[in-house]
Design a protein around this motif. Structure first.
Motif, PDB file in Angstrom:
ATOM      1  N   ASP A  98       0.819  -1.207   0.000  1.00  0.00           N
ATOM      2  CA  ASP A  98       0.000   0.000   0.000  1.00  0.00           C
ATOM      3  C   ASP A  98       0.860   1.268   0.000  1.00  0.00           C
ATOM      4  O   ASP A  98       0.469   2.289  -0.552  1.00  0.00           O
ATOM      5  CB  ASP A  98      -0.941   0.012   1.207  1.00  0.00           C
ATOM      6  N   GLN A  99       2.012   1.218   0.651  1.00  0.00           N
ATOM      7  CA  GLN A  99       2.846   2.413   0.755  1.00  0.00           C
ATOM      8  C   GLN A  99       3.787   2.543  -0.443  1.00  0.00           C
ATOM      9  O   GLN A  99       4.131   1.562  -1.102  1.00  0.00           O
ATOM     10  CB  GLN A  99       3.668   2.381   2.051  1.00  0.00           C
ATOM     11  N   ASP A 100       4.187   3.778  -0.738  1.00  0.00           N
ATOM     12  CA  ASP A 100       5.107   4.033  -1.841  1.00  0.00           C
ATOM     13  C   ASP A 100       6.492   3.448  -1.551  1.00  0.00           C
ATOM     14  O   ASP A 100       6.900   3.329  -0.393  1.00  0.00           O
ATOM     15  CB  ASP A 100       5.257   5.539  -2.076  1.00  0.00           C
TER      16      ASP A 100
ATOM     17  N   ASP B 246       8.585  -1.813   4.487  1.00  0.00           N
ATOM     18  CA  ASP B 246       8.826  -0.449   4.954  1.00  0.00           C
ATOM     19  C   ASP B 246       9.295   0.477   3.827  1.00  0.00           C
ATOM     20  O   ASP B 246      10.230   1.268   4.004  1.00  0.00           O
ATOM     21  CB  ASP B 246       9.855  -0.460   6.095  1.00  0.00           C
ATOM     22  N   GLY B 247       8.661   0.371   2.662  1.00  0.00           N
ATOM     23  CA  GLY B 247       8.983   1.267   1.557  1.00  0.00           C
ATOM     24  C   GLY B 247      10.295   0.989   0.874  1.00  0.00           C
ATOM     25  O   GLY B 247      10.877   1.878   0.242  1.00  0.00           O
TER      26      GLY B 247
ATOM     27  N   GLU C  95      10.320   4.052  -1.454  1.00  0.00           N
ATOM     28  CA  GLU C  95      11.201   5.207  -1.310  1.00  0.00           C
ATOM     29  C   GLU C  95      12.652   4.864  -1.615  1.00  0.00           C
ATOM     30  O   GLU C  95      13.409   5.721  -2.080  1.00  0.00           O
ATOM     31  CB  GLU C  95      11.103   5.766   0.108  1.00  0.00           C
TER      32      GLU C  95
END
Length: 208
Positions: free
Chosen positions: A71-73, A107-108, A75
């Motif tokens: 769900d998270q981008d 964690d991205g 990085e």
């Protein structure tokens, strides 16, 4: 011994990858994104079994779109420090857009190797770009087998023969650029070509 041999091997010998269809690369990956790399630095990633530090390149990336993943981008992307050990270099000028497929580190973060699908966005065909949204995913239960020379035959109904090398002597040929292996409603698999996403029942009435 393996570490010593790897250190002495020429870059062309040290990292060997088997060609795979872009759909296979998509299905095998945890994460598939469109992104730009904006910076790079070498970081420590713990120690090996002999206590020697493990170095990796950390790319800070600007995600443009996620086709598959959390769900998270994303990085940061990590890779080995050289192509000799399967590291995948990225241009950090911030101008090149990439399609990047790799493994999630949570964690991205994600990890890529020279064997993963990493291509400049402009090098992709219109069909490949469209297939990232739905079509490739529809065929992840199918098996794509590389045909090295004609004749070659399918061994099961859920298999598609990838004949680019046998027919065109290139890996990125017509099937790689314009086709996806899609599961039919009867459970068998077949190549499908077309810009529009296939309907669920498309292979009941159409020949791909």
């Amino acid at each position: 011994l393996a570490v010593l041999l790897l250190g002495r091997a020429r870059p062309t010998d040290a990292c060997s990858c088997s060609p795979i269809h872009p759909q296979q690369a998509f299905c095998n990956a945890d994460v598939v994104i469109r992104a730009k790399a904006v910076s790079a630095k070498e970081v420590d990633s713990g120690n090996d079994i002999y206590g020697n530090p493990i170095k990796r390149i950390q790319y800070e990336v600007k995600q443009i779109k996620m086709f598959k993943g959390p769900d998270q981008d994303i990085e940061f992307i990590y890779t080995a420090p050289s192509t000799a050990v399967c590291g995948q270099p990225l241009d950090t000028g911030g101008k090149k857009e990439y399609l990047i497929a790799g493994k999630s580190e949570g964690d991205g973060k994600m990890h890529i190797t020279l064997c993963d699908l990493v291509a400049t966005w402009d090098s992709l065909s219109p069909t490949q770009k469209k297939s990232l949204n739905q079509r490739y995913q529809m065929g992840c239960e199918c098996k794509i087998s590389r045909c090295l020379s004609i004749p070659c035959f399918v061994s099961s109904s859920d298999e598609c023969l990838w004949t680019d090398w046998a027919m065109e002597k290139i890996v990125g040929g017509r099937q790689a650029k314009h086709y996806a292996c899609i599961k039919r409603s009867d459970g068998s698999c077949a190549w499908y070509r077309g810009m529009a996403p296939p309907k669920q029942e498309f292979l009941d009435i159409e020949d791909p």
